[in-house]
Design an enzyme around this catalytic site. Structure first.
Site, PDB file in Angstrom:
ATOM      1  NE  ARG A  83      -7.265  -3.004   1.565  1.00  0.00           N
ATOM      2  CZ  ARG A  83      -8.317  -3.787   1.717  1.00  0.00           C
ATOM      3  NH1 ARG A  83      -9.491  -3.411   1.225  1.00  0.00           N
ATOM      4  NH2 ARG A  83      -8.208  -4.947   2.349  1.00  0.00           N
ATOM      5  CG  LEU A  84      -1.799  -4.649  -3.721  1.00  0.00           C
ATOM      6  CD1 LEU A  84      -2.404  -4.594  -5.112  1.00  0.00           C
ATOM      7  CD2 LEU A  84      -0.324  -5.030  -3.796  1.00  0.00           C
ATOM      8  CB  SER A  85      -7.366  -5.270  -1.250  1.00  0.00           C
ATOM      9  OG  SER A  85      -7.693  -5.447  -2.619  1.00  0.00           O
ATOM     10  CG  ASP A 107      -2.714  -7.809   7.710  1.00  0.00           C
ATOM     11  OD1 ASP A 107      -3.496  -7.468   6.798  1.00  0.00           O
ATOM     12  OD2 ASP A 107      -1.516  -7.462   7.729  1.00  0.00           O
ATOM     13  CG  ASN A 139       3.394  -0.318   2.671  1.00  0.00           C
ATOM     14  OD1 ASN A 139       2.893  -1.267   2.088  1.00  0.00           O
ATOM     15  ND2 ASN A 139       4.592   0.160   2.369  1.00  0.00           N
ATOM     16  N   GLY A 140       1.953  -2.984   4.490  1.00  0.00           N
ATOM     17  CA  GLY A 140       2.635  -4.231   4.788  1.00  0.00           C
ATOM     18  C   GLY A 140       1.703  -5.270   5.354  1.00  0.00           C
ATOM     19  CD  GLU A 141       0.190  -8.004   3.779  1.00  0.00           C
ATOM     20  OE1 GLU A 141      -0.768  -8.310   4.522  1.00  0.00           O
ATOM     21  OE2 GLU A 141       0.054  -7.388   2.705  1.00  0.00           O
ATOM     22  CB  CYS A 143      -0.922   0.005   1.216  1.00  0.00           C
ATOM     23  SG  CYS A 143      -2.021  -1.436   1.314  1.00  0.00           S
TER      24      CYS A 143
END
Length: 732
Positions: free
Chosen positions: A52-54, A101, A77-79, A2
């Site tokens: 956002r990149l979902s 998450d 941004n990230g996981e 993101c």
């Protein structure tokens, strides 16, 4: 993947209405990072933008995220790989409002304050607005995988996932830091140990530190830093046998690969011919589609071939993405790529990876994340054999010690001169170290600290940009703190058995991967026997259109002050004529600095609206051995041989007959033997080379020797490509 953007005003007052326009411009600049959604938030002194990149909870996981009372607002941004485990430990009654998450971070912060990241596993950059405390919080993961930059002045702070978005603020400086860039070890390639904090290449642009939390009091303007994880001391504190350590490492790697497959969308894998990405492929629970760079370099050093064989052995689909030897990045194409990278370290590696991502984005858009093998070499001893200079572990240790001495020399150069005597230092290393302050860790630990810096300033940086530029997320299982902590704790007595040539990894994968993959020597991407293909392409890039890139790069005030334009032009011409004559990375880095200076002064259009080059295609390969000739013909595109061309031998080329073997000839370039010709196998090649006088057309030369041109065309094309033969002066 993101993109974050925002601004906050000191003093606690409301942001002016103009902040909305700034946030729109900033998010537009990083729109490539998040093609699925754009959101804004503005309240009091804080404004946030998010693209956002979902990948997790595509329908309900949008950001900004906030607590029910709105007192905490977060963009990330990230996981967060262990978010379910963390959520299970929250106080009874805590209600998560989304499946994201990242939402768990809000509740961890509310419960734990600045200790909220202590148990988090993942890759992330976070901006959190704590309204009740008037506090703005920045945080990044332990290895700096996800970026976050900011500029603070007397009125406000602006921040974003990429530097170019900060430049949308008219009050943000856009000045390249020439002196810092030119002296950086990553730019010079000097074999010194350097654990200085990473920087952002531009003056007054700061990079939020990895493994740290920055807090800004928006009323007072006070800034504080809290480090929640420290890079381990390589003290060899672990107990246990070799097999225990190998098993622990293998189990931790398998767990990290499982973590990195956490998503609600498809994840792919970039597969090279080495053990690192092969290990990720073998341990992946959900078998990914794989993608490999097929170019002149990876063909000749067999990296692409081994990737194909590894995928076949694991039952994985492998796409070999073609970039033939005639392909040269265009002028505007390179500038677009460099602006995406926003680092002078952009080069062949970043370009080839960027093209892989472009192929995936165009031909497999359902893949939104990519597993990588990066980070293994840096922390598993991947550079031990090369640093040994052809020797063994003791040579690696000795040479690493010398690199540590160079660090001491930089601090006490007047004493360091005693170490400049060839092979015979006259002052003891311990004395020099004491004089320099004696404060650095031992050289072995410093080497890993240097690599920790390298992954932040280069590896993580370019992996983020090459992926984000195509709306894809890069995931790196080897950059897991559990793995590095295991390596750091390997006892000194076991280091030769486990750290030399990544044996801790190789032994951990024994039985999981075929022996030939486990034991295949390290080949650095496009380097090796085929590097000339890459160097020639990039030298041609710099020389195309009358040297347009060169001239633009050399025209700025900083370039005129720091760069020797004539020498850079001469070096590029030399490499284009003879790719073995130098490293194209050096003139390219100098050119990149000049281009970045130019583009920062006159901002390019947002990348999402900039035209792109043709998308590279994949070559269908089912049987490498059977298709080898076809693959080579597709990849290696040699120049056409014109019968009417007037050719001459390059001045640096000498034809030498062996005094001991009359049928053997040596082709020497600048005094170094580069080719050996056996007249019994190629009886007419040397006479043809001798006859090329730069006066007669090629067809006339061949005819005068009583020969046919056709059989010699492959050799002539190779000689032309290698710069051994050149058009005679005055001919096109």
């Amino acid at each position: 993947m993101c993109g974050l953007a925002g601004t906050a005003r000191w003093g606690g007052g409301e942001l002016p209405a103009a902040a909305d326009s700034l946030l729109r411009r900033m998010t537009r600049t990083i729109a490539h990072r998040g093609p699925d959604e754009t959101e804004f938030f503005r309240s009091g002194p804080v404004g946030l933008g998010f693209v956002r990149l979902s990948l997790v909870d595509p329908e309900g996981g949008g950001q900004p995220l906030s607590t029910e009372d709105g007192s905490l607002v977060l963009i990330a941004n990230g996981e967060i790989y262990n978010h379910r485990e963390l959520a299970a430990g929250l106080p009874a009654g805590t209600r998560l409002r989304t499946g994201s998450d990242c939402e768990v971070l809000l509740h961890l912060y509310r419960r734990d304050g600045l200790s909220f990241l202590d148990r988090v596993r993942g890759m992330f950059s976070v901006v959190l607005w704590d309204r009740d405390r008037g506090r703005l919080v920045f945080a990044r993961d332990r290895f700096g995988i996800k970026p976050l930059y900011f500029h603070a002045n007397r009125d406000r702070v602006v921040f974003s996932s990429e530097i170019k978005a900060l430049f949308e603020d008219p009050d943000c400086p856009r000045e390249l830091d020439w002196e810092r860039a030119l002296s950086d070890q990553q730019m010079t390639g000097n074999l010194v140990l350097d654990d200085a904090p990473p920087h952002a290449w531009f003056k007054d642009i700061e990079l939020a530190p990895a493994a740290s939390i920055l807090t800004f009091d928006l009323v007072s303007g006070e800034r504080r830093s809290h480090r929640y994880w420290s890079f381990p001391e390589f003290d060899g504190s672990r107990t246990g046998s070799e097999s225990d350590l190998v098993r622990s490492y293998a189990e931790a790697l398998a767990a990290s690969v499982r973590d990195c497959q956490m998503a609600d969308v498809e994840i792919g894998l970039f597969l090279s011919g080495g053990i690192d990405s092969a290990a990720v492929a073998a341990l992946a629970g959900i078998k990914p589609r794989t993608f490999t760079a097929l170019n002149g370099s990876t063909l000749e050093n067999r990296d692409a071939e081994w990737a194909h064989r590894t995928a076949a052995g694991l039952g994985l689909v492998n796409h070999q993405v073609l970039q033939d030897t005639a392909a040269v990045p265009g002028t505007e194409e390179w500038k677009r790529h460099l602006w995406q990278m926003e680092t002078p370290l952009a080069g062949p590696e970043t370009y080839y990876k960027y093209e892989l991502y472009r192929h995936v984005g165009a031909h497999a858009p359902e893949i939104k994340a990519m597993l990588l093998g990066g980070g293994s070499d840096e922390f598993n001893g991947g550079y031990s054999s090369s640093l040994a200079g052809g020797g063994d572990w003791s040579d690696f240790v000795a040479n690493t010690g010398r690199m540590g001495v160079r660090w001491d020399q930089q601090r006490r150069p007047e004493l360091g001169a005693w170490w400049d005597q060839p092979g015979l230092p006259l002052v003891r290393a311990e004395a020099l170290r004491a004089a320099a302050g004696g404060s650095r860790p031992d050289a072995y630990e410093m080497l890993f600290r240097t690599k920790y810096r390298d992954v932040q300033l280069y590896n993580c940086w370019h992996e983020d940009r090459t992926a984000a530029g195509n709306g894809i997320e890069a995931r790196v299982p080897f950059l897991d703190h559990r793995l590095v902590e295991i390596v750091a704790a390997v006892p000194q007595a076991l280091r030769p058995a486990l750290i030399w040539d990544k044996q801790i990894l190789r032994r951990g994968l024994a039985g999981v991967l075929p022996d030939e993959v486990v034991n295949r020597p390290k080949i650095p991407f496009f380097y090796g026997s085929g590097v000339a293909h890459t160097y020639r392409a990039f030298a041609r890039m710099l020389g195309q259109q009358g040297g347009l890139l060169l001239e633009e790069a050399l025209s700025g005030p900083g370039a005129r002050q720091y760069l020797d334009a004539d020498n850079i032009r001469a070096m590029v011409r030399r490499i284009e004529n003879d790719p073995r004559s130098g490293y194209v990375e050096f003139p390219l880095r100098a050119v990149n600095l000049g281009l970045l200076e130019s583009m920062a002064a006159d901002l390019p259009q947002p990348l999402v609206s900039a035209p792109g080059a043709a998308i590279p295609r994949a070559v269908p390969i089912t049987d490498w051995d059977r298709q080898a000739a076809e693959i080579t013909a597709l990849v290696v595109r040699r120049p056409a041989v014109d019968p009417q061309a007037v050719l001459a031998r390059a001045e640096e080329l000498l034809l030498l007959r062996s005094p001991d073997e009359p049928t053997t000839w040596y082709l020497a370039v600048e005094g170094s033997i580069e080719y050996v010709v056996d007249e019994s196998e190629e009886p007419d090649w040397i006479p043809l080379l001798q006859a090329l006088d730069g006066v007669r057309p090629l067809a006339d030369v061949v005819s005068a020797l009583g020969l046919e041109l056709k059989p010699f065309e492959p050799l002539l094309a190779e000689a032309l490509e290698a710069g051994l033969l050149l058009p005679a002066a005055g001919t096109p």
